[in-house]
Design a protein around this motif. Sequence first.
Motif, mmCIF file in Angstrom:
data_model
loop_
_atom_site.group_PDB
_atom_site.id
_atom_site.type_symbol
_atom_site.label_atom_id
_atom_site.label_comp_id
_atom_site.label_asym_id
_atom_site.label_seq_id
_atom_site.Cartn_x
_atom_site.Cartn_y
_atom_site.Cartn_z
ATOM 1 N N VAL A 158 7.582 4.871 67.225
ATOM 2 C CA VAL A 158 6.625 3.789 67.438
ATOM 3 C C VAL A 158 6.128 3.772 68.882
ATOM 4 O O VAL A 158 4.921 3.731 69.128
ATOM 5 C CB VAL A 158 7.239 2.418 67.083
ATOM 6 N N LEU A 159 7.036 3.842 69.849
ATOM 7 C CA LEU A 159 6.658 3.757 71.255
ATOM 8 C C LEU A 159 6.576 5.141 71.900
ATOM 9 O O LEU A 159 6.166 6.100 71.262
ATOM 10 C CB LEU A 159 7.624 2.820 71.984
ATOM 11 N N ASP A 160 7.002 5.251 73.147
ATOM 12 C CA ASP A 160 6.675 6.436 73.955
ATOM 13 C C ASP A 160 7.830 7.389 74.197
ATOM 14 O O ASP A 160 7.725 8.305 75.001
ATOM 15 C CB ASP A 160 6.127 5.974 75.307
ATOM 16 N N GLY A 161 8.960 7.179 73.525
ATOM 17 C CA GLY A 161 10.097 8.060 73.721
ATOM 18 C C GLY A 161 10.990 7.683 74.878
ATOM 19 O O GLY A 161 11.981 8.367 75.153
ATOM 20 N N ASN A 162 10.695 6.581 75.563
ATOM 21 C CA ASN A 162 11.500 6.104 76.687
ATOM 22 C C ASN A 162 12.520 5.099 76.169
ATOM 23 O O ASN A 162 12.163 3.988 75.792
ATOM 24 C CB ASN A 162 10.606 5.457 77.739
ATOM 25 N N GLU A 163 13.802 5.478 76.172
ATOM 26 C CA GLU A 163 14.837 4.590 75.635
ATOM 27 C C GLU A 163 15.051 3.340 76.486
ATOM 28 O O GLU A 163 15.709 2.396 76.043
ATOM 29 C CB GLU A 163 16.147 5.361 75.470
#
Length: 261
Positions: A158-163
């Motif tokens: 869903v988002l940008d791969g930044n945990e």
Amino acid sequence: MKQLLVLASLLLGTVAVAADALPDLQGREIVVVTENAYPPLQFVDPKSGDAIGWEYDAMVEVASRVNAKITYENISWDAMIAAVAEGQFDMGMTGITIRDDRKEVVDFSDAYMRSEMVMLVRGDEQRFTDAKSFAADDDLLIAAQAGTTPFYVGVYDVLDGNEANPRIKLFETFGAGVQALRNNDVDLVLTDGTAGAGYVAASEGSLKIVGETLGTEDFGFIFPKGSDLVAPMNAAIASMRADGTIDALNKKWFLDFKMGE
């Protein structure tokens, strides 16, 4: 709903298991640890205070088929896999997704359920309709439990791969995340279709599911590595699938279930 059809079909490759072919554990006690925070798989009934759900009913069946005595302990999700891996408990259940990284520390039973990841939102939500439109609005927040499949789907699908993305708000339990959604503190809860369907059915229109499904996941019970309980559990699961017991549990807890009724 599509996810309920997936649950109804379950897994391919049904194997007929005769009752007299099932292992006999001769009354052995099995200590099962769970979170009791994941309806309708397992949760505390708000009216009676009893722990109930699909997995509890399934374990009653398992115990009768393999001649075992089941006792329960409670633990938080973030400690469960490690505790089972260390041998503190014989088995863990709480809708645990079968994943290769988890297989490195625990053994899994065969999958007893397949579900699809869905987007749970408030019933009046109109700002987004799918994962792409959610990601495009930087003001929108996701609730998740660290280390869960919904957390990783939120980060990477869903988002940008930044945990460490600040749009992901962490909660100790799945239920706490849903409550935050109800309270307008977050805007989205990612969950498999099992829990999502249960919450929507009980919400009287205050919750809904939007967008396309975001993949599938299989659930299994977990055991310490090398546990001799895996084979008996797999035999019981196959037997329950073959004689329609799993289908009956799905109907009870996903089609007929209304939380709190």
